[in-house]
Write an enzyme that holds these catalytic residues in place. Structure first.
Site, PDB file in Angstrom:
ATOM      1  N   CYS A   1       0.179   4.743   7.051  1.00 27.64           N
ATOM      2  CA  CYS A   1      -0.493   4.546   8.344  1.00 27.64           C
ATOM      3  C   CYS A   1       0.448   3.812   9.309  1.00 27.64           C
ATOM      4  O   CYS A   1       0.878   2.685   9.025  1.00 27.64           O
ATOM      5  CB  CYS A   1      -1.786   3.760   8.146  1.00 27.64           C
ATOM      6  SG  CYS A   1      -2.817   4.437   6.822  1.00 27.64           S
TER       7      CYS A   1
ATOM      8  N   CYS B   1     -19.733  -6.389   2.868  1.00 27.99           N
ATOM      9  CA  CYS B   1     -19.038  -5.194   3.351  1.00 27.99           C
ATOM     10  C   CYS B   1     -17.716  -5.094   2.594  1.00 27.99           C
ATOM     11  O   CYS B   1     -17.104  -6.115   2.276  1.00 27.99           O
ATOM     12  CB  CYS B   1     -18.782  -5.311   4.856  1.00 27.99           C
ATOM     13  SG  CYS B   1     -17.825  -3.944   5.527  1.00 27.99           S
TER      14      CYS B   1
ATOM     15  N   CYS C   1       0.007   0.083  10.362  1.00 29.71           N
ATOM     16  CA  CYS C   1      -0.403  -0.932   9.387  1.00 29.71           C
ATOM     17  C   CYS C   1       0.748  -1.707   8.757  1.00 29.71           C
ATOM     18  O   CYS C   1       1.648  -1.131   8.127  1.00 29.71           O
ATOM     19  CB  CYS C   1      -1.240  -0.285   8.291  1.00 29.71           C
ATOM     20  SG  CYS C   1      -1.934  -1.525   7.171  1.00 29.71           S
TER      21      CYS C   1
ATOM     22  N   CYS D   1       0.827  -1.213   0.000  1.00 29.08           N
ATOM     23  CA  CYS D   1       0.000   0.000   0.000  1.00 29.08           C
ATOM     24  C   CYS D   1       0.866   1.271   0.000  1.00 29.08           C
ATOM     25  O   CYS D   1       1.894   1.342   0.670  1.00 29.08           O
ATOM     26  CB  CYS D   1      -0.926  -0.006   1.216  1.00 29.08           C
ATOM     27  SG  CYS D   1      -2.087   1.370   1.210  1.00 29.08           S
TER      28      CYS D   1
ATOM     29  N   CYS E   1     -16.682  -9.349   4.933  1.00 22.89           N
ATOM     30  CA  CYS E   1     -16.060  -8.039   4.704  1.00 22.89           C
ATOM     31  C   CYS E   1     -14.759  -8.204   3.912  1.00 22.89           C
ATOM     32  O   CYS E   1     -13.843  -8.905   4.350  1.00 22.89           O
ATOM     33  CB  CYS E   1     -15.785  -7.373   6.047  1.00 22.89           C
ATOM     34  SG  CYS E   1     -15.043  -5.753   5.869  1.00 22.89           S
TER      35      CYS E   1
ATOM     36  N   ARG F   1     -18.448  -3.022  17.500  1.00 18.86           N
ATOM     37  CA  ARG F   1     -17.700  -4.270  17.251  1.00 18.86           C
ATOM     38  C   ARG F   1     -16.399  -4.312  18.050  1.00 18.86           C
ATOM     39  O   ARG F   1     -15.553  -3.409  17.928  1.00 18.86           O
ATOM     40  CB  ARG F   1     -17.402  -4.439  15.753  1.00 18.86           C
ATOM     41  CG  ARG F   1     -16.697  -5.776  15.453  1.00 18.86           C
ATOM     42  CD  ARG F   1     -16.610  -6.094  13.955  1.00 18.86           C
ATOM     43  NE  ARG F   1     -17.930  -6.050  13.372  1.00 18.86           N
ATOM     44  CZ  ARG F   1     -18.349  -5.112  12.520  1.00 18.86           C
ATOM     45  NH1 ARG F   1     -17.525  -4.182  12.114  1.00 18.86           N
ATOM     46  NH2 ARG F   1     -19.578  -5.134  12.068  1.00 18.86           N
TER      47      ARG F   1
ATOM     48  N   CYS G   1     -19.930   1.849   8.244  1.00 22.67           N
ATOM     49  CA  CYS G   1     -19.176   1.169   9.300  1.00 22.67           C
ATOM     50  C   CYS G   1     -17.935   2.021   9.538  1.00 22.67           C
ATOM     51  O   CYS G   1     -17.085   2.142   8.656  1.00 22.67           O
ATOM     52  CB  CYS G   1     -18.789  -0.240   8.853  1.00 22.67           C
ATOM     53  SG  CYS G   1     -17.701  -1.088  10.018  1.00 22.67           S
TER      54      CYS G   1
END
Ligand code: SAM
Ligand code: DTB
Ligand code: SF4
Length: 325
Positions: A69, A140, A72, A65, A109, A272, A200
């Site tokens: 972040c 999702c 991550c 990616c 998801c 969640r 979400c």
């Protein structure tokens, strides 16, 4: 999109967000038992306290990616040992969704390690959504930032939920991510909402933020109007090679408090209990359910890191008398 209108609310400077933030902090500061009692009372007014919804995650495009972040392992900038893999084939995704359904998950998801989907990336994802929907599962996706029109394409393919987290408080955000702005996240949420897809959105705790900053995240989430249908609260999973590896351990009491305040400020949302369960004692997870968590990620893997075994979660549910929502 009308950018100026979007900035109005829930801007951190907005009086309602400021009031929510004060309220969130006062709640986080309560004695633990008082907070849990309030959260459980509100939970019972809005939900069956013995039902917990289960979603299964699948990484449909892992690693490589472009974003930075700090938490991550999928960022190409962090040496976390996650390889850049091509997108999964639709058939592979459908097989995983069938297995999730057989295990008892109600939602599937699909996550991708993108800043956002390019037009050519979205086409196969639309096929995945159509096929997973046909299995009778809720669908999702979490694909990063959406551009104009993409949310509508996803909706038309049968997408029920889009996950896009605010992650943290606006003032702490810059410590964690520099390649995107808080405003970008709110814009994507508006696009999702505007297309009529369920929202979400949640965040991560245990990244070195203060309690006031956790209150800031909760206030931003609670200030979304309408509030998100689903609110994942993740505890940072520390992965070697990411900038946030080595952050001070997060007290479990603080995690349960965060869940409880989410329940109180977002009374009708599914809250969640998300990443971090592998490192969390089952007694703490039970306290999270008492504090109003009524959803989990179910299945041995999150995106790249582990999650409790299905059999273990089944045993925990049985011990607590919890049944699927
Ligand atoms: N790339 C897309 C994006 O960032 O929006 C979608 C996938 S991204 C992995 C989805 C969410 O996973 C992030 O927003 C973050 O909240 C959560 N996440 C990622 N790594 C995590 C970690 N190590 N611990 C806890 N949550 C994490
Ligand atoms: C969310 O809030 N948590 C999930 C899901 N939405 C996409 C992701 C957690 C990822 C944990 C780290 C990993 O497995 O790579
Ligand atoms: Fe990329 Fe999403 Fe990971 Fe950020 S959280 S590095 S955008 S995969």
């Amino acid at each position: 999109m009308d950018h100026a209108a979007a900035v109005e609310f829930p801007s951190p400077a907005d009086p309602r967000t400021r009031a929510l933030r004060k309220e969130a902090l006062a709640l986080l500061d309560l004695p633990f038992n008082d907070l849990l009692f309030r959260a459980q009372t509100i939970h019972r007014e809005n939900f069956d306290p013995n039902k917990v919804q289960r979603s299964t995650l699948l990484s449909i495009k892992t690693g490589g990616c472009s974003e930075d972040c700090g938490y991550c392992p999928q960022s190409a900038r962090h040496p976390a040992g996650v390889e850049n893999e091509p997108m999964l084939a639709v058939d592979t995704v459908v097989e995983a969704a069938k297995a999730a359904k057989a295990n008892g998950a109600s939602r599937f998801c699909m996550g991708a390690a993108w800043r956002g989907p390019k037009a050519r990336d979205l086409e196969p994802v639309l096929d995945m959504v159509r096929e997973v929907k046909k299995l009778g599962l809720e669908t999702c996706c979490t694909l990063g930032m959406l551009k104009d029109g993409q949310a509508e394409q996803l909706r038309d393919a049968g997408l029920d939920y889009y996950n896009h987290n605010l992650d943290t408080a606006p003032e702490f955000y810059g410590e964690i991510i520099t390649t995107r702005e808080y405003r970008d996240r709110l814009d994507t949420l508006e696009r999702v909402r505007g297309a009529g897809i369920h929202v979400c959105s949640g965040g991560i705790v245990g990244m070195g933020e203060s309690r006031a900053e956790r209150a800031g995240l909760l206030a931003q989430l609670a200030g979304l109007d309408p509030q998100p249908e689903s609110v994942p609260i993740n505890q940072l999973v520390q992965v070697e090679g990411t900038p946030l590896a080595g952050t001070d351990a997060f007290p479990w009491t603080e995690f349960v408090r965060t869940i409880a305040v989410a329940r109180i400020l977002l009374p009708k949302s599914f809250v969640r209990l998300s990443a971090g369960r592998t490192q969390m004692h089952e007694a703490v997870q039970a306290l999270c359910f008492l504090a109003g968590a009524n959803s989990i990620f179910y299945g041995e893997k999150l995106l790249t890191t582990g999650n409790p075994e299905v059999a273990r979660d089944d045993a925990l549910f049985a011990a607590l008398g919890i049944s699927p929502a």
